[in-house]
Design a protein around this motif. Structure first.
Motif, mmCIF file in Angstrom:
data_model
loop_
_atom_site.group_PDB
_atom_site.id
_atom_site.type_symbol
_atom_site.label_atom_id
_atom_site.label_comp_id
_atom_site.label_asym_id
_atom_site.label_seq_id
_atom_site.Cartn_x
_atom_site.Cartn_y
_atom_site.Cartn_z
ATOM 1 N N ASN A 274 27.732 -3.473 -11.496
ATOM 2 C CA ASN A 274 27.848 -2.047 -10.590
ATOM 3 C C ASN A 274 26.637 -1.434 -10.111
ATOM 4 O O ASN A 274 26.332 -0.337 -9.931
ATOM 5 C CB ASN A 274 28.514 -1.160 -11.427
ATOM 6 N N TRP A 275 25.896 -2.372 -9.400
ATOM 7 C CA TRP A 275 24.634 -1.975 -8.714
ATOM 8 C C TRP A 275 24.798 -1.617 -7.229
ATOM 9 O O TRP A 275 25.715 -1.916 -6.657
ATOM 10 C CB TRP A 275 23.650 -2.986 -8.773
ATOM 11 N N SER A 276 24.075 -0.664 -6.816
ATOM 12 C CA SER A 276 24.167 -0.308 -5.249
ATOM 13 C C SER A 276 23.602 -1.397 -4.172
ATOM 14 O O SER A 276 22.956 -2.089 -4.997
ATOM 15 C CB SER A 276 23.325 1.080 -5.084
ATOM 16 N N LEU A 277 23.887 -1.334 -3.198
ATOM 17 C CA LEU A 277 23.147 -2.237 -2.089
ATOM 18 C C LEU A 277 21.739 -2.273 -2.209
ATOM 19 O O LEU A 277 21.177 -3.281 -2.349
ATOM 20 C CB LEU A 277 23.535 -2.124 -0.816
ATOM 21 N N SER A 278 21.027 -1.050 -2.214
ATOM 22 C CA SER A 278 19.564 -0.912 -2.411
ATOM 23 C C SER A 278 18.995 -1.470 -3.705
ATOM 24 O O SER A 278 17.973 -2.315 -3.277
ATOM 25 C CB SER A 278 19.260 0.690 -1.895
ATOM 26 N N TYR A 279 19.648 -1.055 -4.692
ATOM 27 C CA TYR A 279 19.118 -1.487 -6.004
ATOM 28 C C TYR A 279 19.190 -3.054 -6.197
ATOM 29 O O TYR A 279 18.405 -3.868 -6.403
ATOM 30 C CB TYR A 279 19.660 -0.938 -7.301
ATOM 31 N N SER A 280 20.466 -3.584 -5.735
ATOM 32 C CA SER A 280 20.690 -5.074 -5.596
ATOM 33 C C SER A 280 19.381 -5.776 -4.910
ATOM 34 O O SER A 280 18.969 -6.917 -5.275
ATOM 35 C CB SER A 280 22.148 -5.529 -5.318
ATOM 36 N N CYS A 281 19.357 -5.406 -3.471
ATOM 37 C CA CYS A 281 18.408 -5.814 -2.752
ATOM 38 C C CYS A 281 17.073 -5.851 -3.365
ATOM 39 O O CYS A 281 16.215 -6.622 -3.231
ATOM 40 C CB CYS A 281 18.489 -5.259 -1.306
ATOM 41 N N ALA A 282 16.697 -4.833 -4.030
ATOM 42 C CA ALA A 282 15.484 -4.695 -4.388
ATOM 43 C C ALA A 282 15.099 -5.438 -5.943
ATOM 44 O O ALA A 282 14.252 -6.198 -5.814
ATOM 45 C CB ALA A 282 15.304 -2.992 -4.939
ATOM 46 N N ALA B 265 0.745 -1.249 -0.006
ATOM 47 C CA ALA B 265 0.052 0.121 -0.031
ATOM 48 C C ALA B 265 0.911 1.213 0.001
ATOM 49 O O ALA B 265 0.593 2.096 -0.638
ATOM 50 C CB ALA B 265 -0.852 -0.165 1.161
ATOM 51 N N VAL B 266 1.912 1.401 0.703
ATOM 52 C CA VAL B 266 2.621 2.316 0.862
ATOM 53 C C VAL B 266 3.682 2.651 -0.370
ATOM 54 O O VAL B 266 3.657 3.750 -0.920
ATOM 55 C CB VAL B 266 3.672 2.401 2.123
ATOM 56 N N ALA B 267 4.187 1.443 -0.880
ATOM 57 C CA ALA B 267 4.716 1.385 -2.432
ATOM 58 C C ALA B 267 3.972 2.291 -3.518
ATOM 59 O O ALA B 267 4.449 2.979 -4.189
ATOM 60 C CB ALA B 267 5.409 0.180 -2.509
ATOM 61 N N LYS B 268 2.909 1.586 -3.419
ATOM 62 C CA LYS B 268 1.686 2.155 -4.419
ATOM 63 C C LYS B 268 1.588 3.694 -4.175
ATOM 64 O O LYS B 268 1.542 4.428 -4.961
ATOM 65 C CB LYS B 268 0.240 1.669 -4.284
ATOM 66 N N GLY C 285 6.448 -5.599 -8.888
ATOM 67 C CA GLY C 285 5.110 -5.414 -9.084
ATOM 68 C C GLY C 285 4.175 -5.981 -7.836
ATOM 69 O O GLY C 285 4.660 -5.985 -6.597
ATOM 70 N N GLU C 286 2.891 -6.699 -7.853
ATOM 71 C CA GLU C 286 2.109 -7.197 -6.819
ATOM 72 C C GLU C 286 2.802 -8.214 -6.326
ATOM 73 O O GLU C 286 2.689 -8.737 -5.188
ATOM 74 C CB GLU C 286 0.849 -7.722 -7.658
ATOM 75 N N GLY C 287 3.708 -9.117 -7.179
ATOM 76 C CA GLY C 287 4.484 -10.175 -6.237
ATOM 77 C C GLY C 287 5.726 -9.602 -5.387
ATOM 78 O O GLY C 287 6.574 -10.609 -4.991
ATOM 79 N N SER C 288 5.895 -8.566 -5.135
ATOM 80 C CA SER C 288 6.968 -7.987 -3.979
ATOM 81 C C SER C 288 6.771 -8.579 -2.753
ATOM 82 O O SER C 288 5.530 -8.801 -2.313
ATOM 83 C CB SER C 288 6.754 -6.571 -4.146
ATOM 84 N N TYR D 244 12.755 2.606 -0.716
ATOM 85 C CA TYR D 244 13.328 1.123 -0.995
ATOM 86 C C TYR D 244 12.177 0.233 -1.303
ATOM 87 O O TYR D 244 12.180 -0.452 -2.339
ATOM 88 C CB TYR D 244 14.036 0.530 0.467
ATOM 89 N N TRP D 245 11.056 0.282 -0.554
ATOM 90 C CA TRP D 245 9.837 -0.369 -0.871
ATOM 91 C C TRP D 245 9.327 -0.043 -2.330
ATOM 92 O O TRP D 245 8.756 -0.957 -3.133
ATOM 93 C CB TRP D 245 8.710 -0.280 0.335
ATOM 94 N N SER D 246 9.510 1.173 -2.571
ATOM 95 C CA SER D 246 8.804 1.781 -3.960
ATOM 96 C C SER D 246 9.698 1.213 -5.017
ATOM 97 O O SER D 246 9.176 0.534 -6.157
ATOM 98 C CB SER D 246 8.989 3.169 -3.920
ATOM 99 N N SER D 247 10.789 0.846 -4.788
ATOM 100 C CA SER D 247 11.929 0.599 -5.945
ATOM 101 C C SER D 247 11.464 -0.999 -5.897
ATOM 102 O O SER D 247 11.386 -1.872 -7.267
ATOM 103 C CB SER D 247 13.217 0.787 -5.663
ATOM 104 N N VAL D 248 11.234 -1.776 -5.118
ATOM 105 C CA VAL D 248 10.976 -3.080 -5.070
ATOM 106 C C VAL D 248 9.440 -3.266 -5.797
ATOM 107 O O VAL D 248 9.461 -4.169 -6.758
ATOM 108 C CB VAL D 248 10.778 -3.653 -3.405
ATOM 109 N N PHE D 249 8.740 -2.532 -5.510
ATOM 110 C CA PHE D 249 7.247 -2.700 -6.041
ATOM 111 C C PHE D 249 7.557 -2.350 -7.533
ATOM 112 O O PHE D 249 6.904 -2.882 -8.409
ATOM 113 C CB PHE D 249 6.568 -1.481 -5.346
ATOM 114 N N GLN D 250 8.419 -1.470 -7.838
ATOM 115 C CA GLN D 250 8.485 -1.086 -9.377
ATOM 116 C C GLN D 250 9.061 -2.225 -10.235
ATOM 117 O O GLN D 250 8.817 -2.269 -11.301
ATOM 118 C CB GLN D 250 9.451 0.241 -9.538
#
Length: 166
Positions: A73-81, A11-14, A46-49, A37-43
């Motif tokens: 050459n990804w960041s920690l945050s992007y890699s985890c997402a 909900a917050v990511a949306k 999607g709904e399977g996050s 972070y939640w927003s990038s995971v959702f992007q």
């Protein structure tokens, strides 16, 4: 266990698509960094996050995640997402262990205290024991006897002390 459930994160990511993370942070009491972070995971997913169905993660998955992060050459945050991990600290820990101790340290281990092996009900009869095993058992029994004698002496000393007070 996560502090926030999956539905809340979704909900917050949306909402983060239409509102700033700072505004949502004030509204829900979650850090703006966590919301981003939640927003990038959702992007990415999607709904399977936020399913985290790979726990405990295999050593192959951990190495794949670390090598993908380094190669691209990804960041920690992007890699985890990208790998839908619970937080960047998970990947940070894997990277730290891998750099210090190599791939062996990434193998999942059992947690908790190991079981004790001294089970007196499953001991071999003395006729089947070797001389070394008999000596070890004798030492163990002597130590156990000494502890029990000391405990008894302490209990008697305590009783004498109580009698003297009366």
């Amino acid at each position: 266990m996560s502090k926030h459930n999956r539905e809340f994160k979704l909900a917050v990511a949306k909402l983060a698509r239409y509102h700033s993370s700072l505004e949502l942070s004030r509204q829900f009491g979650v850090s703006s960094r966590q919301i981003r972070y939640w927003s990038s995971v959702f992007q990415l997913h999607g709904e399977g996050s936020f399913l985290h169905h790979g726990k405990p993660y295999s050593s192959h998955f951990k190495i794949h995640a670390l090598k993908s992060m380094q190669k691209n050459n990804w960041s920690l945050s992007y890699s985890c997402a990208y790998f839908d991990l619970s937080s960047p600290s998970v990947l940070f820990q894997w990277r730290f262990l891998y750099s210090r101790e190599g791939t062996l340290r990434l193998i999942p281990r059992k947690k908790g205290r190991p079981r004790m092996n001294h089970d007196s009900s499953h001991q071999k009869p003395s006729e089947q024991m070797t001389e070394k095993e008999l000596r070890e058992e004798l030492e163990y029994l002597r130590a156990e006897n000494a502890v029990l004698k000391k405990l008894e002496a302490l209990a008697q000393a305590k009783k004498k002390k109580i009698k003297r007070r009366l």
